[in-house]
Design a protein around this motif. Sequence first.
Motif, PDB file in Angstrom:
ATOM      1  N   ASN A   3       0.819  -1.211   0.000  1.00  0.00           N
ATOM      2  CA  ASN A   3       0.000   0.000   0.000  1.00  0.00           C
ATOM      3  C   ASN A   3       0.852   1.260   0.000  1.00  0.00           C
ATOM      4  O   ASN A   3       0.568   2.231   0.646  1.00  0.00           O
ATOM      5  CB  ASN A   3      -0.933   0.043   1.211  1.00  0.00           C
ATOM      6  N   SER A   4       1.977   1.190  -0.681  1.00  0.00           N
ATOM      7  CA  SER A   4       2.893   2.320  -0.674  1.00  0.00           C
ATOM      8  C   SER A   4       2.765   3.085  -1.972  1.00  0.00           C
ATOM      9  O   SER A   4       2.430   2.556  -3.014  1.00  0.00           O
ATOM     10  CB  SER A   4       4.331   1.842  -0.495  1.00  0.00           C
ATOM     11  N   SER A   5       3.067   4.358  -1.886  1.00  0.00           N
ATOM     12  CA  SER A   5       2.937   5.207  -3.055  1.00  0.00           C
ATOM     13  C   SER A   5       4.209   5.187  -3.856  1.00  0.00           C
ATOM     14  O   SER A   5       5.269   4.840  -3.391  1.00  0.00           O
ATOM     15  CB  SER A   5       2.610   6.636  -2.625  1.00  0.00           C
ATOM     16  N   ASN A   6       4.099   5.594  -5.089  1.00  0.00           N
ATOM     17  CA  ASN A   6       5.255   5.711  -5.966  1.00  0.00           C
ATOM     18  C   ASN A   6       5.607   7.174  -6.113  1.00  0.00           C
ATOM     19  O   ASN A   6       4.777   7.991  -6.433  1.00  0.00           O
ATOM     20  CB  ASN A   6       4.911   5.112  -7.326  1.00  0.00           C
ATOM     21  N   ASN A   7       6.889   7.497  -5.873  1.00  0.00           N
ATOM     22  CA  ASN A   7       7.294   8.898  -5.945  1.00  0.00           C
ATOM     23  C   ASN A   7       7.084   9.495  -7.323  1.00  0.00           C
ATOM     24  O   ASN A   7       6.924  10.686  -7.481  1.00  0.00           O
ATOM     25  CB  ASN A   7       8.773   9.028  -5.573  1.00  0.00           C
ATOM     26  N   ASN A   8       7.104   8.611  -8.361  1.00  0.00           N
ATOM     27  CA  ASN A   8       6.965   9.140  -9.688  1.00  0.00           C
ATOM     28  C   ASN A   8       5.593   9.753  -9.909  1.00  0.00           C
ATOM     29  O   ASN A   8       5.398  10.559 -10.810  1.00  0.00           O
ATOM     30  CB  ASN A   8       7.188   8.034 -10.725  1.00  0.00           C
ATOM     31  N   GLY A 151      -9.876  11.313  10.855  1.00  0.00           N
ATOM     32  CA  GLY A 151     -10.938  11.076   9.882  1.00  0.00           C
ATOM     33  C   GLY A 151     -11.386   9.623   9.858  1.00  0.00           C
ATOM     34  O   GLY A 151     -10.672   8.719  10.309  1.00  0.00           O
ATOM     35  N   THR A 152     -12.549   9.386   9.317  1.00  0.00           N
ATOM     36  CA  THR A 152     -13.055   8.010   9.184  1.00  0.00           C
ATOM     37  C   THR A 152     -12.154   7.184   8.282  1.00  0.00           C
ATOM     38  O   THR A 152     -11.888   6.017   8.548  1.00  0.00           O
ATOM     39  CB  THR A 152     -14.485   8.026   8.614  1.00  0.00           C
ATOM     40  N   THR A 153     -11.647   7.816   7.215  1.00  0.00           N
ATOM     41  CA  THR A 153     -10.701   7.159   6.315  1.00  0.00           C
ATOM     42  C   THR A 153      -9.501   8.063   6.116  1.00  0.00           C
ATOM     43  O   THR A 153      -9.653   9.206   5.665  1.00  0.00           O
ATOM     44  CB  THR A 153     -11.349   6.852   4.953  1.00  0.00           C
ATOM     45  N   VAL A 154      -8.341   7.574   6.461  1.00  0.00           N
ATOM     46  CA  VAL A 154      -7.112   8.363   6.343  1.00  0.00           C
ATOM     47  C   VAL A 154      -6.700   8.454   4.881  1.00  0.00           C
ATOM     48  O   VAL A 154      -6.687   7.450   4.159  1.00  0.00           O
ATOM     49  CB  VAL A 154      -5.973   7.731   7.168  1.00  0.00           C
ATOM     50  N   ARG A 155      -6.373   9.647   4.436  1.00  0.00           N
ATOM     51  CA  ARG A 155      -5.861   9.849   3.085  1.00  0.00           C
ATOM     52  C   ARG A 155      -4.351   9.585   3.118  1.00  0.00           C
ATOM     53  O   ARG A 155      -3.568  10.419   3.571  1.00  0.00           O
ATOM     54  CB  ARG A 155      -6.151  11.269   2.605  1.00  0.00           C
ATOM     55  N   LEU A 156      -3.944   8.428   2.643  1.00  0.00           N
ATOM     56  CA  LEU A 156      -2.555   8.014   2.789  1.00  0.00           C
ATOM     57  C   LEU A 156      -1.586   8.931   2.046  1.00  0.00           C
ATOM     58  O   LEU A 156      -0.471   9.178   2.520  1.00  0.00           O
ATOM     59  CB  LEU A 156      -2.386   6.568   2.314  1.00  0.00           C
ATOM     60  N   GLU A 157      -2.001   9.436   0.880  1.00  0.00           N
ATOM     61  CA  GLU A 157      -1.110  10.342   0.160  1.00  0.00           C
ATOM     62  C   GLU A 157      -0.836  11.602   0.972  1.00  0.00           C
ATOM     63  O   GLU A 157       0.297  12.086   1.036  1.00  0.00           O
ATOM     64  CB  GLU A 157      -1.720  10.706  -1.199  1.00  0.00           C
ATOM     65  N   LYS A 158      -1.863  12.136   1.571  1.00  0.00           N
ATOM     66  CA  LYS A 158      -1.695  13.328   2.402  1.00  0.00           C
ATOM     67  C   LYS A 158      -0.843  13.019   3.632  1.00  0.00           C
ATOM     68  O   LYS A 158       0.007  13.820   4.032  1.00  0.00           O
ATOM     69  CB  LYS A 158      -3.073  13.836   2.837  1.00  0.00           C
ATOM     70  N   TYR A 389      11.875   7.643   5.604  1.00  0.00           N
ATOM     71  CA  TYR A 389      11.946   6.318   4.978  1.00  0.00           C
ATOM     72  C   TYR A 389      10.543   5.784   4.684  1.00  0.00           C
ATOM     73  O   TYR A 389      10.236   5.355   3.565  1.00  0.00           O
ATOM     74  CB  TYR A 389      12.638   5.326   5.916  1.00  0.00           C
ATOM     75  N   LEU A 390       9.700   5.758   5.695  1.00  0.00           N
ATOM     76  CA  LEU A 390       8.385   5.131   5.547  1.00  0.00           C
ATOM     77  C   LEU A 390       7.468   5.957   4.657  1.00  0.00           C
ATOM     78  O   LEU A 390       6.599   5.404   3.981  1.00  0.00           O
ATOM     79  CB  LEU A 390       7.742   4.914   6.922  1.00  0.00           C
ATOM     80  N   ALA A 391       7.661   7.269   4.643  1.00  0.00           N
ATOM     81  CA  ALA A 391       6.859   8.108   3.757  1.00  0.00           C
ATOM     82  C   ALA A 391       7.189   7.855   2.293  1.00  0.00           C
ATOM     83  O   ALA A 391       6.343   8.051   1.417  1.00  0.00           O
ATOM     84  CB  ALA A 391       7.069   9.585   4.089  1.00  0.00           C
TER      85      ALA A 391
END
Length: 463
Positions: A3-8, A151-158, A389-391
């Motif tokens: 569930n990790s984002s891509n920096n690109n 929040g009820t659902t965390v916005r992971l990108e934010k 690192y984790l971000a």
Amino acid sequence: MKNSSNNNNSSSTNHSQFANKPPRNDDSSTTIDSRFNQTLKNVQGLLKGRSIPGKVLLTRRSDPADELNMPSPDYRRSQSAKDTRTSEQANKLPEKVVQSTSKEDNTPNVGKLKLTTSNIENAPNEVQSSGIGARATDSARVMKFTKELSGTTVRLEKLRELAWSGVPPYMRPTTWRLLLGYAPPNSDRREGILRRKRLEYLDCLSQFYDIPDTERSDDEINMLRQIAVDCPRTVPDVSFFQQEQVQKSLERVLYTWAIRHPASGYVQGINDLVTPFLVVFLSEHLEGSIDTWLISTLSLQKISEIEADCYWCLSKLLDGMQDHYTFAQPGIQRLVFKLKEIVRRIDEPVSRHMEEQGLEFLQFAFRWFNCLLIREIPFHLVTRLWDTYLAEGDALPDFLVYIYASFLLTWSDELQKLDFQEMVMFLQHLPTQNWSHQELEMMLSRAYMWHSMFNSSPRHLAS
């Protein structure tokens, strides 16, 4: 990591760019800061008019950056007056190049790198005047973290965007679980999933760890013995890790992970990677300085839950770099080679000197990648480094190259004066014992700038 984002992808959402204003020249042209000035000027020319992700904001600040001005465990290697930088010492550091604790700060005194983002919230109260300094900024960032996590659902990108520049210590446990994909963004499901995963860890212990040696293979016995030898050696400068019960917790987590990941098994260095998770998740239950912590004051159930969180978060972290710990560790070797190329491109004189002296990057950088710098910097800075690192998510391995290039080139001038033997000794015992958050933020700022320059433009690395 899952569930990790891509920096690109981040460049499409964060529309930040370098300011056209050229950096001021510093009087000391021989320092690393002066080279940084010139590098940034080159970057501004290369990237003028382009939109790049905006994770860092370099500002002038007269005092070292505190860790978000929040109460937190004191992760110190030793109690020393030198550990706290005085204001006089702080004034000797480069004024212009200190990373802000937030990439969304509207700080008026912009130094070398300025971010302009079209979708940033307008927060005029965040920094009312330059005299307020980091404290007002920190309180504003805490409010942003609180808003995201409640929040009820965390916005992971934010959340990644905020976490990159540091997480308030008491929010780290929840934030790290979310960033790693161990806890779900939906708050309604979170407690149930964590309970189930913690029970699954207990089942693994009963199946793999809590058994007699007669039921283990010879390889498993040898692996358990090696782990038992390494646990007392883990972060030896922090007395907390010398507690027998802490070492047993490390042993259980490491052995269970190794059994369930047979492609790599246990590799020396993975024991270091458990320690940030252990102190962060323990901080939910223990107060004060880490030097005063006693894990024995916690119930066995709490210890089991903390171990489970460490196990699953370690698993999520290493899922993103599995070939770093398989046979011959090819992932690390690949990144060390890339580090050499990056350093050659950024600082050709020091690269040439190291080559002339016959110093191979594997001789010192392998440990950096293997232990993620835990053995190289004071332990009280590790959790802040791991916020970044984790971000980074799945992009972490590639970004490590730029962090370690920035780390190495902190001592470019010193290295060029040393011969082979002196360089080896110097790099094995780097003078980071008195580092504060200011030096760490500076290192991350340079790393982000160089990553923006080179990572998507491999031809820039060509001779």
